[in-house]
Every structure is written in C-alpha cells, then in structure tokens.
Design a protein around this motif. Structure first.
Motif, PDB file in Angstrom:
ATOM      1  N   LYS A   1      11.227  -0.929  -3.670  1.00  0.00           N
ATOM      2  CA  LYS A   1      10.405   0.289  -3.695  1.00  0.00           C
ATOM      3  C   LYS A   1       9.448   0.324  -2.518  1.00  0.00           C
ATOM      4  O   LYS A   1       9.207   1.364  -1.904  1.00  0.00           O
ATOM      5  CB  LYS A   1       9.624   0.372  -5.013  1.00  0.00           C
ATOM      6  CG  LYS A   1      10.499   0.700  -6.209  1.00  0.00           C
ATOM      7  CD  LYS A   1       9.668   0.788  -7.467  1.00  0.00           C
ATOM      8  CE  LYS A   1      10.528   1.116  -8.680  1.00  0.00           C
ATOM      9  NZ  LYS A   1       9.730   1.194  -9.934  1.00  0.00           N
ATOM     10  N   ILE A   2       8.904  -0.840  -2.198  1.00  0.00           N
ATOM     11  CA  ILE A   2       7.961  -0.894  -1.071  1.00  0.00           C
ATOM     12  C   ILE A   2       8.678  -0.553   0.238  1.00  0.00           C
ATOM     13  O   ILE A   2       8.179   0.213   1.066  1.00  0.00           O
ATOM     14  CB  ILE A   2       7.295  -2.277  -1.001  1.00  0.00           C
ATOM     15  CG1 ILE A   2       6.379  -2.491  -2.220  1.00  0.00           C
ATOM     16  CG2 ILE A   2       6.506  -2.438   0.295  1.00  0.00           C
ATOM     17  CD1 ILE A   2       5.840  -3.895  -2.355  1.00  0.00           C
ATOM     18  N   TRP A   3       9.862  -1.129   0.423  1.00  0.00           N
ATOM     19  CA  TRP A   3      10.627  -0.847   1.648  1.00  0.00           C
ATOM     20  C   TRP A   3      11.032   0.630   1.728  1.00  0.00           C
ATOM     21  O   TRP A   3      11.012   1.251   2.806  1.00  0.00           O
ATOM     22  CB  TRP A   3      11.869  -1.742   1.710  1.00  0.00           C
ATOM     23  CG  TRP A   3      11.574  -3.134   2.176  1.00  0.00           C
ATOM     24  CD1 TRP A   3      11.563  -4.277   1.460  1.00  0.00           C
ATOM     25  CD2 TRP A   3      11.244  -3.494   3.507  1.00  0.00           C
ATOM     26  NE1 TRP A   3      11.241  -5.374   2.205  1.00  0.00           N
ATOM     27  CE2 TRP A   3      11.028  -4.894   3.519  1.00  0.00           C
ATOM     28  CE3 TRP A   3      11.073  -2.801   4.717  1.00  0.00           C
ATOM     29  CZ2 TRP A   3      10.690  -5.605   4.658  1.00  0.00           C
ATOM     30  CZ3 TRP A   3      10.746  -3.517   5.840  1.00  0.00           C
ATOM     31  CH2 TRP A   3      10.539  -4.901   5.811  1.00  0.00           C
ATOM     32  N   LEU A   4      11.439   1.177   0.616  1.00  0.00           N
ATOM     33  CA  LEU A   4      11.802   2.607   0.594  1.00  0.00           C
ATOM     34  C   LEU A   4      10.603   3.484   0.962  1.00  0.00           C
ATOM     35  O   LEU A   4      10.710   4.477   1.677  1.00  0.00           O
ATOM     36  CB  LEU A   4      12.336   2.998  -0.786  1.00  0.00           C
ATOM     37  CG  LEU A   4      13.742   2.485  -1.134  1.00  0.00           C
ATOM     38  CD1 LEU A   4      14.087   2.817  -2.588  1.00  0.00           C
ATOM     39  CD2 LEU A   4      14.780   3.108  -0.189  1.00  0.00           C
ATOM     40  N   LEU A   5       9.433   3.146   0.436  1.00  0.00           N
ATOM     41  CA  LEU A   5       8.219   3.904   0.727  1.00  0.00           C
ATOM     42  C   LEU A   5       7.871   3.833   2.207  1.00  0.00           C
ATOM     43  O   LEU A   5       7.544   4.835   2.836  1.00  0.00           O
ATOM     44  CB  LEU A   5       7.074   3.375  -0.132  1.00  0.00           C
ATOM     45  CG  LEU A   5       5.725   4.086   0.037  1.00  0.00           C
ATOM     46  CD1 LEU A   5       5.858   5.566  -0.330  1.00  0.00           C
ATOM     47  CD2 LEU A   5       4.660   3.420  -0.826  1.00  0.00           C
ATOM     48  N   LEU A   6       7.946   2.575   2.753  1.00  0.00           N
ATOM     49  CA  LEU A   6       7.658   2.418   4.181  1.00  0.00           C
ATOM     50  C   LEU A   6       8.661   3.187   5.040  1.00  0.00           C
ATOM     51  O   LEU A   6       8.303   3.807   6.055  1.00  0.00           O
ATOM     52  CB  LEU A   6       7.676   0.920   4.538  1.00  0.00           C
ATOM     53  CG  LEU A   6       6.526   0.080   3.986  1.00  0.00           C
ATOM     54  CD1 LEU A   6       6.764  -1.396   4.298  1.00  0.00           C
ATOM     55  CD2 LEU A   6       5.197   0.539   4.566  1.00  0.00           C
ATOM     56  N   GLY A   7       9.922   3.141   4.648  1.00  0.00           N
ATOM     57  CA  GLY A   7      10.958   3.884   5.405  1.00  0.00           C
ATOM     58  C   GLY A   7      10.711   5.378   5.386  1.00  0.00           C
ATOM     59  O   GLY A   7      10.874   6.080   6.398  1.00  0.00           O
ATOM     60  N   GLY A   8      10.290   5.896   4.206  1.00  0.00           N
ATOM     61  CA  GLY A   8      10.001   7.336   4.113  1.00  0.00           C
ATOM     62  C   GLY A   8       8.834   7.729   4.991  1.00  0.00           C
ATOM     63  O   GLY A   8       8.841   8.777   5.645  1.00  0.00           O
ATOM     64  N   ILE A   9       7.793   6.839   4.982  1.00  0.00           N
ATOM     65  CA  ILE A   9       6.616   7.136   5.806  1.00  0.00           C
ATOM     66  C   ILE A   9       6.989   7.152   7.279  1.00  0.00           C
ATOM     67  O   ILE A   9       6.578   8.034   8.054  1.00  0.00           O
ATOM     68  CB  ILE A   9       5.504   6.106   5.533  1.00  0.00           C
ATOM     69  CG1 ILE A   9       4.970   6.280   4.098  1.00  0.00           C
ATOM     70  CG2 ILE A   9       4.370   6.273   6.542  1.00  0.00           C
ATOM     71  CD1 ILE A   9       4.002   5.209   3.672  1.00  0.00           C
ATOM     72  N   ILE A  10       7.789   6.179   7.715  1.00  0.00           N
ATOM     73  CA  ILE A  10       8.209   6.122   9.130  1.00  0.00           C
ATOM     74  C   ILE A  10       9.047   7.343   9.498  1.00  0.00           C
ATOM     75  O   ILE A  10       8.882   7.932  10.576  1.00  0.00           O
ATOM     76  CB  ILE A  10       9.002   4.824   9.375  1.00  0.00           C
ATOM     77  CG1 ILE A  10       8.075   3.607   9.222  1.00  0.00           C
ATOM     78  CG2 ILE A  10       9.643   4.838  10.748  1.00  0.00           C
ATOM     79  CD1 ILE A  10       8.806   2.278   9.243  1.00  0.00           C
ATOM     80  N   LEU A  11       9.950   7.753   8.591  1.00  0.00           N
ATOM     81  CA  LEU A  11      10.800   8.925   8.853  1.00  0.00           C
ATOM     82  C   LEU A  11       9.977  10.192   9.009  1.00  0.00           C
ATOM     83  O   LEU A  11      10.181  11.003   9.924  1.00  0.00           O
ATOM     84  CB  LEU A  11      11.824   9.074   7.713  1.00  0.00           C
ATOM     85  CG  LEU A  11      12.782  10.269   7.835  1.00  0.00           C
ATOM     86  CD1 LEU A  11      13.612  10.139   9.107  1.00  0.00           C
ATOM     87  CD2 LEU A  11      13.679  10.349   6.611  1.00  0.00           C
ATOM     88  N   ILE A  12       9.003  10.369   8.107  1.00  0.00           N
ATOM     89  CA  ILE A  12       8.129  11.556   8.183  1.00  0.00           C
ATOM     90  C   ILE A  12       7.328  11.543   9.476  1.00  0.00           C
ATOM     91  O   ILE A  12       7.145  12.566  10.147  1.00  0.00           O
ATOM     92  CB  ILE A  12       7.197  11.604   6.955  1.00  0.00           C
ATOM     93  CG1 ILE A  12       8.017  11.859   5.687  1.00  0.00           C
ATOM     94  CG2 ILE A  12       6.139  12.700   7.133  1.00  0.00           C
ATOM     95  CD1 ILE A  12       7.226  11.752   4.410  1.00  0.00           C
TER      96      ILE A  12
END
Length: 209
Positions: free
Chosen positions: A16-27
């Motif tokens: 979940k943490i990695w997914l959250l970080l990936g979403g933040i980077i994508l945005i």
C-alpha cells in the motif's frame, strides 16, 4: 498460524505504501508536464486577414465621380453623356460615336479637360467663326467654343442650355416664335414672360437669329 497472518499483513502494508508513493509521483509528473506545456498563440484566420486587407483597400480607393457633358456639332450621335473616367474632350467625343467626316479637327483640343455641365461643340470644316461664342460652365470666357443659340431654329433642349432657361421657359420661347413667325431682332426675346432687360443682358451674347 498467527505469525503467517502477521507477515501477510506487513507485506500488504508495504504494498500500500509503494502504491501510494507511485500515485504521488505519477500525479507530480502530470502536473509538471501541464505546467511546462507552451501556451497557444492565436493566429488570425484567412477570413480575418482578408477582411482586414479588403477594408484597407476600400479606404484607399476614393469613389469615382462622373460628369455630364453635352456634346454637339459634327459628331455621329449628339447628346448628353455621363463620363466617369477621363473627363476629356476625346472621351466625350468617343461616347458620342466619334467625329463625322465634316468635323474640323484643327479647331479641336482632344486633350482638353471637361467639367460637369459643360457643352462640347465640334465645328464643321469651313464653319464661320463669327457665329461662335466662347464660354465655360459658368458662362465665363474659356478655350472651349460653342455655337450661339439660334432663337428661330433651336430645339427646346438647346434653348435650355442658356442660363436661366428651363423647360417651361424654352416652351414659351418656341410658342412665341411660332405665334409671331419667328424673332425679327434679338431684344424681342424680352417679350417672352420672365425674360426682362437684366436677363437679356446675360443672354444677348449667346443667342442669334
């Protein structure tokens, strides 16, 4: 068994943490791309450009003016003509069908510039100059020749070329000469209603019998 469940929970938390970080980077990447995108420059359409050029051309072109010239004498089709371009004697004569074979071209200035309301008279070869008077549009002396109006033979249209003589006055002059078997002397025109001594003074150099 409980230890395995704890391990699975830990792994899910990490995911979940990695997914959250990936979403933040994508945005963040999307935002940077949008900010750096160049602004669109408005380009005038072909219609607006043509409209502008047409308007400029319209303002630079002055409206054409026309003049009315009464062409008489040795021309094929005497009459009054409306001339828009090149209001000169040559153009007026061409409008009247050209010169006849009797025209005296020696006395013509084909390059002469004409003014509105002017009469252009083309003499015939051998025409007596003593019956001519030189007048311009206002009746002052100029370089354009015209024949004196013969009170005993002139038409109503020719009589109306005289200063102060309109359609009604021309008809009265013709009626008088028919009733009195023609004019016997110039000042007899004063017998016509509305033509007094003062008017006769302005006409006597322009008429004959």
């Amino acid at each position: 068994m409980i230890d395995k469940l704890d391990v699975i929970k830990d792994k899910l938390a990490v995911y979940k943490i990695w997914l959250l970080l990936g979403g933040i980077i994508l945005i963040g990447c999307i935002v940077m791309i949008v900010i750096k995108q160049p602004k669109e420059v408005a380009v005038p359409t072909a219609y607006s450009m043509s409209s502008t050029s047409s308007s400029a051309a319209a303002t630079s072109i002055s409206p054409k003016t026309s003049v009315m010239i009464d062409v008489k004498g040795a021309v094929k089709n005497p009459g009054v003509y409306d001339i828009v371009n090149s209001p000169r004697a040559q153009t007026a004569i061409a409008k009247a069908g050209g010169l006849t074979h009797e025209a005296d071209t020696i006395k013509l200035n084909l390059a002469q510039k004409l003014s509105d309301g002017q009469m252009l008279y083309v003499p015939v070869i051998g025409e007596v100059a003593s019956n001519k008077v030189t007048v311009d549009q206002q009746g002052a002396e100029s370089g354009q020749e015209m024949t004196k109006i013969n009170l005993n033979t002139a038409t109503a249209e020719e009589l109306q070329t005289l200063e102060g003589v309109g359609e009604k006055k021309a008809e009265q002059i013709i009626a008088y000469r028919e009733a009195h078997d023609g004019f016997k002397k110039l000042d007899e025109i004063k017998e016509v209603s509305g033509i007094g001594a003062k008017r006769f003074e302005t006409l006597q150099d322009k008429i004959t019998i």
